[in-house]
Design an enzyme around this catalytic site. Structure first.
Site: not given
Ligand code: AMP
Ligand code: TRP
Length: 343
Positions: A126, A212, A215
């Site tokens: 970051k 992947k 957001k």
């Molecule tokens: P984030 O939106 O990156 O804060 O993700 C929150 C949680 O969602 C992460 O710790 C992952 O466990 C899960 N996650 C986010 N994106 C993915 C993805 N594309 N595939 C699988 N798990 C995901």
């Protein structure tokens, strides 16, 4: 060395805690659903669960834009519940509603070597990103460096045994364990070492561009997307690059549509994959079928989240109730902590 006051009673359920940041507009996507939420939903029957929304954490990157955090938290809360988290089984709450997180963060901050924090990979990423964007040294805050201390406080304030998270959180969990050990060494046994429960059975969920789902990539299908939005996104999705016509052979392993089909149609996908490989079906058919499968799956969740968001008083009541339950546990921990530190 364990004082009787802090031992887990044999009859007590193990305590689990997890959370997500309300980043961007807040709403959660299929990656969050499959990679995190579904596991939480499964665990809530077996464990004493705390599922929170890390609104203070989101300040580490969006401190200029605080007005958007509240609405984003509502979106996340509605997604949690729509996905099946039951406020009667599991405490659903906002981090900022339980001030004990902040008190413990302050105390843990005093025993956290800065060198530990500077080595955390997410911090380095970051920091480099902010500097690359030319946002200057002033954009790298004390709060950003201290992110893992607040996360450790989130976990330790409930004396949680396990934390179900994605692999990306492993370094943060390691820091929470180190801090628990350091505290216990300095002031006596107080915290269990929280175990990371890495959720990788589902693997990485691909977005519509095959990367992947995230957001920040603009490739996500959200729980809140309506049927037409899902149809449009699936239509835009990447398929086998070399498959121009229906009769060209597809490579399902390289096709985002086929990957999502496998995930959401575990019993039926193999026939469609075989036809795809043999050039017996086109991408349009694949996309139309996937759209239907996704919409059938998402529809009940959409209905539930829309109901919740249409009734802010009900959502507030749920979050207030969750915070009360959480505060009770957090306050009990802080009583032990203050005593251990002679306050
Ligand atoms: P984030 O939106 O990156 O804060 O993700 C929150 C949680 O969602 C992460 O710790 C992952 O466990 C899960 N996650 C986010 N994106 C993915 C993805 N594309 N595939 C699988 N798990 C995901
Ligand atoms: N850092 C986590 C993420 O980005 C969110 C989080 C904050 C968290 N505090 C936590 C997760 C405590 C588990 C436990 O996904």
């Amino acid at each position: 060395m364990s004082t009787p006051a802090v031992k887990q009673q044999a009859h007590e359920k193990k305590r689990l805690l997890s959370g997500m940041q309300p980043t961007g507009p807040g709403a959660l996507h299929l990656g969050n659903l499959e990679g995190a939420l579904r596991t939480w939903v499964r665990l809530q029957d077996e464990y004493e669960m705390y599922c929170f929304i890390a609104d203070w954490h989101s300040l580490t990157t969006r401190y200029q834009d605080t007005a958007a955090i509240g609405p984003a938290c509502r979106e996340v809360a509605a997604d949690y519940i729509a996905a099946g988290l039951d406020p009667n089984k599991c405490a659903i709450f906002l981090q900022s509603h339980v001030k004990e997180h902040a008190e413990l963060q302050l105390l843990l901050g005093m025993i956290t070597p800065v060198g530990w924090l500077e080595r955390v990979p997410t911090y380095k990423e970051k920091r480099d990103l902010l500097q690359e964007r030319g946002e200057g040294d002033e954009s790298v805050s004390y709060g950003l460096l201290g992110y893992p201390v607040l996360q450790a406080a989130d976990i330790l304030v409930y004396r949680a045994h396990s934390v179900p998270v994605g692999r990306d959180q492993a370094a943060h969990l390691e820091m929470s364990r180190e801090l628990a050990r350091r505290f216990n060494r300095l002031y006596g046994d107080t915290f269990p070492e929280p175990q990371a429960l890495i959720m990788e059975d589902t693997g990485v969920i691909p977005g519509i561009d095959g990367r992947k789902m995230s957001k920040s990539y603009g490739n996500a299908i959200y729980i809140r997307d309506d049927a037409d939005t899902v149809a449009r996104k699936v239509k835009e999705a990447f398929t086998t690059p070399s498959k121009m016509r229906k009769s060209d052979p597809g490579v399902p392993e390289k096709c985002a549509v086929c990957q999502l089909r496998k995930l959401y149609d575990p019993t039926g996908y193999s026939a469609s994959w075989e036809e795809d490989r043999q050039g017996l079906r086109g991408c349009m058919q694949n996309k139309a079928e996937l759209t239907e499968i996704l919409n059938d799956m998402l529809n009940p969740m959409r209905v539930r989240r829309a109901e919740l968001l249409a009734d802010p008083a009900e959502l507030d009541r749920i979050l207030t109730h969750g915070a009360e339950k959480a505060r009770e546990t957090a306050e009990a921990t802080m009583a032990i902590v203050r005593k251990a530190m002679h306050f």
